[in-house]
Design a protein around this motif. Structure first.
Motif, PDB file in Angstrom:
ATOM      1  N   LEU A 131       0.837  -1.202   0.000  1.00  0.00           N
ATOM      2  CA  LEU A 131       0.000   0.000   0.000  1.00  0.00           C
ATOM      3  C   LEU A 131       0.870   1.250   0.000  1.00  0.00           C
ATOM      4  O   LEU A 131       1.923   1.294   0.636  1.00  0.00           O
ATOM      5  CB  LEU A 131      -0.908   0.025   1.236  1.00  0.00           C
ATOM      6  CG  LEU A 131      -1.974  -1.058   1.332  1.00  0.00           C
ATOM      7  CD1 LEU A 131      -2.626  -1.020   2.716  1.00  0.00           C
ATOM      8  CD2 LEU A 131      -3.018  -0.868   0.243  1.00  0.00           C
ATOM      9  N   TYR A 132       0.421   2.281  -0.704  1.00  0.00           N
ATOM     10  CA  TYR A 132       1.118   3.572  -0.697  1.00  0.00           C
ATOM     11  C   TYR A 132       0.781   4.305   0.591  1.00  0.00           C
ATOM     12  O   TYR A 132      -0.365   4.330   1.015  1.00  0.00           O
ATOM     13  CB  TYR A 132       0.695   4.435  -1.887  1.00  0.00           C
ATOM     14  CG  TYR A 132       1.170   3.919  -3.210  1.00  0.00           C
ATOM     15  CD1 TYR A 132       2.503   4.053  -3.588  1.00  0.00           C
ATOM     16  CD2 TYR A 132       0.297   3.301  -4.090  1.00  0.00           C
ATOM     17  CE1 TYR A 132       2.945   3.573  -4.812  1.00  0.00           C
ATOM     18  CE2 TYR A 132       0.730   2.819  -5.312  1.00  0.00           C
ATOM     19  CZ  TYR A 132       2.055   2.957  -5.661  1.00  0.00           C
ATOM     20  OH  TYR A 132       2.496   2.484  -6.858  1.00  0.00           O
ATOM     21  N   GLU A 133       1.781   4.933   1.169  1.00  0.00           N
ATOM     22  CA  GLU A 133       1.552   5.651   2.425  1.00  0.00           C
ATOM     23  C   GLU A 133       1.249   7.133   2.216  1.00  0.00           C
ATOM     24  O   GLU A 133       0.460   7.705   2.939  1.00  0.00           O
ATOM     25  CB  GLU A 133       2.750   5.491   3.357  1.00  0.00           C
ATOM     26  CG  GLU A 133       2.840   4.101   3.932  1.00  0.00           C
ATOM     27  CD  GLU A 133       3.930   3.975   4.962  1.00  0.00           C
ATOM     28  OE1 GLU A 133       3.982   4.801   5.883  1.00  0.00           O
ATOM     29  OE2 GLU A 133       4.742   3.044   4.818  1.00  0.00           O
ATOM     30  N   LEU A 134       1.886   7.780   1.272  1.00  0.00           N
ATOM     31  CA  LEU A 134       1.666   9.208   1.007  1.00  0.00           C
ATOM     32  C   LEU A 134       1.815  10.055   2.268  1.00  0.00           C
ATOM     33  O   LEU A 134       0.954  10.867   2.617  1.00  0.00           O
ATOM     34  CB  LEU A 134       0.292   9.426   0.367  1.00  0.00           C
ATOM     35  CG  LEU A 134       0.015   8.654  -0.935  1.00  0.00           C
ATOM     36  CD1 LEU A 134      -1.418   8.851  -1.377  1.00  0.00           C
ATOM     37  CD2 LEU A 134       0.971   9.075  -2.025  1.00  0.00           C
ATOM     38  N   LYS A 135       2.930   9.856   2.974  1.00  0.00           N
ATOM     39  CA  LYS A 135       3.181  10.576   4.229  1.00  0.00           C
ATOM     40  C   LYS A 135       3.186  12.084   4.035  1.00  0.00           C
ATOM     41  O   LYS A 135       2.689  12.820   4.887  1.00  0.00           O
ATOM     42  CB  LYS A 135       4.510  10.126   4.833  1.00  0.00           C
ATOM     43  CG  LYS A 135       4.475   8.734   5.401  1.00  0.00           C
ATOM     44  CD  LYS A 135       5.800   8.361   6.032  1.00  0.00           C
ATOM     45  CE  LYS A 135       5.730   6.949   6.564  1.00  0.00           C
ATOM     46  NZ  LYS A 135       6.938   6.562   7.284  1.00  0.00           N
ATOM     47  N   GLU A 136       3.758  12.549   2.919  1.00  0.00           N
ATOM     48  CA  GLU A 136       3.836  13.999   2.693  1.00  0.00           C
ATOM     49  C   GLU A 136       2.442  14.605   2.573  1.00  0.00           C
ATOM     50  O   GLU A 136       2.180  15.690   3.093  1.00  0.00           O
ATOM     51  CB  GLU A 136       4.651  14.318   1.431  1.00  0.00           C
ATOM     52  CG  GLU A 136       6.100  13.892   1.491  1.00  0.00           C
ATOM     53  CD  GLU A 136       6.312  12.414   1.137  1.00  0.00           C
ATOM     54  OE1 GLU A 136       5.422  11.800   0.506  1.00  0.00           O
ATOM     55  OE2 GLU A 136       7.352  11.877   1.522  1.00  0.00           O
ATOM     56  N   LEU A 137       1.550  13.896   1.875  1.00  0.00           N
ATOM     57  CA  LEU A 137       0.180  14.395   1.732  1.00  0.00           C
ATOM     58  C   LEU A 137      -0.505  14.456   3.087  1.00  0.00           C
ATOM     59  O   LEU A 137      -1.144  15.454   3.423  1.00  0.00           O
ATOM     60  CB  LEU A 137      -0.619  13.509   0.767  1.00  0.00           C
ATOM     61  CG  LEU A 137      -2.086  13.874   0.581  1.00  0.00           C
ATOM     62  CD1 LEU A 137      -2.244  15.286   0.032  1.00  0.00           C
ATOM     63  CD2 LEU A 137      -2.776  12.858  -0.323  1.00  0.00           C
ATOM     64  N   GLY A 138      -0.365  13.411   3.880  1.00  0.00           N
ATOM     65  CA  GLY A 138      -0.959  13.401   5.222  1.00  0.00           C
ATOM     66  C   GLY A 138      -0.429  14.525   6.085  1.00  0.00           C
ATOM     67  O   GLY A 138      -1.195  15.189   6.802  1.00  0.00           O
TER      68      GLY A 138
END
Length: 139
Positions: free
Chosen positions: A68-75
Motif C-alpha cells: 500500500l502507498y503511504e503518502l506521508k507527505e500528503l498526510g
C-alpha cells in the motif's frame, strides 16, 4: 492471523467512496473530506506497521498490506493545513495575510461601533450588536 490472536487494525472507510469516485474529476474537497483522507492515510501507515510485525505469521496478507502507498507527505500537508475541521491560517501565506487584514478591519469596526454606542447610549435599550451569520457581540 486469527489463530495467533491478532486483531488486524482495519480502518473504517465511511465517506471515502464518493471521494474516490470524484478523483481526477476536478472535485473540490471540503476540510472535512480532507480530514477523512488524512485519517485513511494514518490508518494505512498503522496497518503497514502492524503487518510488518506479522509478516512471519501471514506472509501473503502482509505482502498485500506492505504494498500500500503511504503518502506521508500528503498526510502531513493536510495535517498542517487543517485542524479541528478548519483551514488554518498557515495553509498559505496569502490566507494568513488576508486573515490578519480581516482581524484589523474587524477591530476597527468594533471600535467605531463602541464609540457610536457610547455616544447614543441614552437612546438605546440594550447595547448589543448582532452580526450577520449568527454571531453576536455584547458590550
Amino acid at each position: 492471523m486469527i489463530r495467533h490472536g491478532a486483531s488486524v487494525p482495519i480502518p473504517s472507510l465511511d465517506g471515502m467512496e464518493p471521494l474516490m469516485e470524484g478523483l481526477g474529476k476536478g472535485l473540490l474537497l471540503s476540510p472535512a473530506e480532507l480530514s477523512l483522507i488524512a485519517r485513511m492515510l494514518e490508518s494505512t501507515e498503522q496497518l503497514k506497521r502492524f503487518m510488518a510485525k506479522k509478516e512471519s505469521i501471514a506472509p501473503q496478507v502482509a505482502s498485500y498490506a506492505l504494498s500500500l502507498y503511504e503518502l506521508k507527505e500528503l498526510g502531513s500537508e493536510i495535517g498542517r493545513c487543517i485542524r479541528h475541521g478548519q483551514i488554518t491560517s498557515e495553509a498559505s501565506p496569502e490566507l494568513n495575510k488576508v486573515r490578519k487584514k480581516l482581524a484589523i478591519i474587524e477591530e476597527r469596526i468594533k471600535k467605531k461601533l463602541d464609540g457610536t454606542m457610547n455616544k447614543y447610549r441614552s437612546y438605546l435599550q440594550e447595547q448589543v450588536v448582532s452580526l450577520r451569520g449568527g454571531g453576536t457581540c455584547c458590550r
